[in-house]
Motif scaffolding. Sequence first.
Motif, PDB file in Angstrom:
ATOM      1  N   MET A   1       4.850 -74.641-105.011  1.00  0.00           N
ATOM      2  CA  MET A   1       4.246 -75.140-103.781  1.00  0.00           C
ATOM      3  C   MET A   1       4.441 -76.508-103.829  1.00  0.00           C
ATOM      4  SD  MET A   1       0.594 -74.153-102.209  1.00  0.00           S
ATOM      5  CE  MET A   1       0.317 -73.785-100.697  1.00  0.00           C
ATOM      6  N   GLU A   2       4.842 -76.957-102.499  1.00  0.00           N
ATOM      7  CA  GLU A   2       4.931 -78.551-102.401  1.00  0.00           C
ATOM      8  C   GLU A   2       3.862 -78.915-102.283  1.00  0.00           C
ATOM      9  OE1 GLU A   2       7.568 -81.202 -99.387  1.00  0.00           O
ATOM     10  OE2 GLU A   2       8.486 -79.322-100.298  1.00  0.00           O
ATOM     11  N   ASP A   3       3.528 -80.320-102.665  1.00  0.00           N
ATOM     12  CA  ASP A   3       2.321 -81.083-102.383  1.00  0.00           C
ATOM     13  C   ASP A   3       2.055 -81.275-100.887  1.00  0.00           C
ATOM     14  OD1 ASP A   3       1.426 -80.795-105.032  1.00  0.00           O
ATOM     15  OD2 ASP A   3       2.503 -82.874-105.573  1.00  0.00           O
ATOM     16  N   ILE A   4       0.856 -81.495-100.483  1.00  0.00           N
ATOM     17  CA  ILE A   4       0.765 -81.778 -99.089  1.00  0.00           C
ATOM     18  C   ILE A   4       0.120 -83.128 -98.957  1.00  0.00           C
ATOM     19  CG2 ILE A   4      -0.986 -81.195 -97.125  1.00  0.00           C
ATOM     20  CD1 ILE A   4      -1.256 -78.445 -98.205  1.00  0.00           C
ATOM     21  N   PHE A   5      -0.483 -83.639 -99.853  1.00  0.00           N
ATOM     22  CA  PHE A   5      -0.765 -84.903 -99.858  1.00  0.00           C
ATOM     23  C   PHE A   5       0.057 -85.863-100.889  1.00  0.00           C
ATOM     24  CE2 PHE A   5      -4.444 -82.167 -98.863  1.00  0.00           C
ATOM     25  CZ  PHE A   5      -4.696 -82.786 -97.461  1.00  0.00           C
ATOM     26  N   VAL A   6       0.601 -86.952-100.460  1.00  0.00           N
ATOM     27  CA  VAL A   6       1.284 -87.877-100.939  1.00  0.00           C
ATOM     28  C   VAL A   6       0.838 -89.351-100.867  1.00  0.00           C
ATOM     29  CG1 VAL A   6       3.386 -86.418-101.253  1.00  0.00           C
ATOM     30  CG2 VAL A   6       2.891 -88.240 -99.391  1.00  0.00           C
ATOM     31  N   VAL A   7       1.086 -90.130-102.005  1.00  0.00           N
ATOM     32  CA  VAL A   7       0.582 -91.546-102.063  1.00  0.00           C
ATOM     33  C   VAL A   7       1.410 -92.471-101.342  1.00  0.00           C
ATOM     34  CG1 VAL A   7      -0.322 -93.455-103.439  1.00  0.00           C
ATOM     35  CG2 VAL A   7      -0.921 -90.987-104.083  1.00  0.00           C
TER      36      VAL A   7
ATOM     37  N   LEU B   1      -7.051 -83.465-104.095  1.00  0.00           N
ATOM     38  CA  LEU B   1      -6.824 -82.916-102.755  1.00  0.00           C
ATOM     39  C   LEU B   1      -5.843 -81.939-103.014  1.00  0.00           C
ATOM     40  CD1 LEU B   1      -6.801 -86.204-100.497  1.00  0.00           C
ATOM     41  CD2 LEU B   1      -8.563 -84.304-100.251  1.00  0.00           C
ATOM     42  N   ASN B   2      -4.732 -82.179-103.520  1.00  0.00           N
ATOM     43  CA  ASN B   2      -3.628 -80.919-103.657  1.00  0.00           C
ATOM     44  C   ASN B   2      -4.071 -79.970-104.447  1.00  0.00           C
ATOM     45  OD1 ASN B   2      -1.369 -82.160-102.307  1.00  0.00           O
ATOM     46  ND2 ASN B   2      -1.303 -83.584-103.944  1.00  0.00           N
ATOM     47  N   THR B   3      -5.005 -79.950-105.387  1.00  0.00           N
ATOM     48  CA  THR B   3      -5.593 -78.895-106.221  1.00  0.00           C
ATOM     49  C   THR B   3      -6.418 -77.969-105.268  1.00  0.00           C
ATOM     50  OG1 THR B   3      -5.508 -80.133-108.286  1.00  0.00           O
ATOM     51  CG2 THR B   3      -6.782 -78.509-108.067  1.00  0.00           C
ATOM     52  N   ARG B   4      -7.536 -79.081-104.698  1.00  0.00           N
ATOM     53  CA  ARG B   4      -8.235 -78.123-103.618  1.00  0.00           C
ATOM     54  C   ARG B   4      -7.363 -77.366-102.467  1.00  0.00           C
ATOM     55  NH1 ARG B   4     -11.692 -82.842-102.391  1.00  0.00           N
ATOM     56  NH2 ARG B   4     -11.864 -83.772-104.409  1.00  0.00           N
ATOM     57  N   SER B   5      -6.575 -77.967-101.851  1.00  0.00           N
ATOM     58  CA  SER B   5      -5.652 -77.290-100.726  1.00  0.00           C
ATOM     59  C   SER B   5      -4.996 -76.028-101.298  1.00  0.00           C
ATOM     60  CB  SER B   5      -4.649 -78.286-100.142  1.00  0.00           C
ATOM     61  OG  SER B   5      -3.575 -78.482-101.334  1.00  0.00           O
ATOM     62  N   GLN B   6      -4.573 -76.117-102.724  1.00  0.00           N
ATOM     63  CA  GLN B   6      -3.715 -75.015-103.173  1.00  0.00           C
ATOM     64  C   GLN B   6      -4.756 -73.834-103.682  1.00  0.00           C
ATOM     65  OE1 GLN B   6      -1.791 -76.436-106.824  1.00  0.00           O
ATOM     66  NE2 GLN B   6      -0.497 -77.378-105.629  1.00  0.00           N
ATOM     67  N   VAL B   7      -6.110 -74.212-103.919  1.00  0.00           N
ATOM     68  CA  VAL B   7      -7.127 -73.233-104.244  1.00  0.00           C
ATOM     69  C   VAL B   7      -7.554 -72.411-102.843  1.00  0.00           C
ATOM     70  CG1 VAL B   7      -9.310 -72.508-104.908  1.00  0.00           C
ATOM     71  CG2 VAL B   7      -7.936 -74.073-106.070  1.00  0.00           C
TER      72      VAL B   7
END
Length: 73
Positions: free
Chosen positions: A1-7, A62-68
């Motif tokens: 799954m691709e990351d939703i949030f990036v720096v 944030l990415n970990t929470r969005s994947q869960v």
Amino acid sequence: MEDIFVVKRCNKIIIHGRRAGEAGHPPPDAAVWYRIEDTRTRGFIGDGFDLEEDAQRECRQLNTRSQVTARQA
């Protein structure tokens, strides 16, 4: 799954003011700061970070929470 949030690295210019009667003032300083971008909306999350490490850490959370959340849906 691709990351939703990036720096995202952003340029920051610090302009030094001067008081009445001062002949000159120092030139502006070039600096950088970091923001977290939502790749779905192209919007930014939070106020930004001075250190890239802080932004990366928050981005990972944030990415970990969005994947869960996505797995539960």
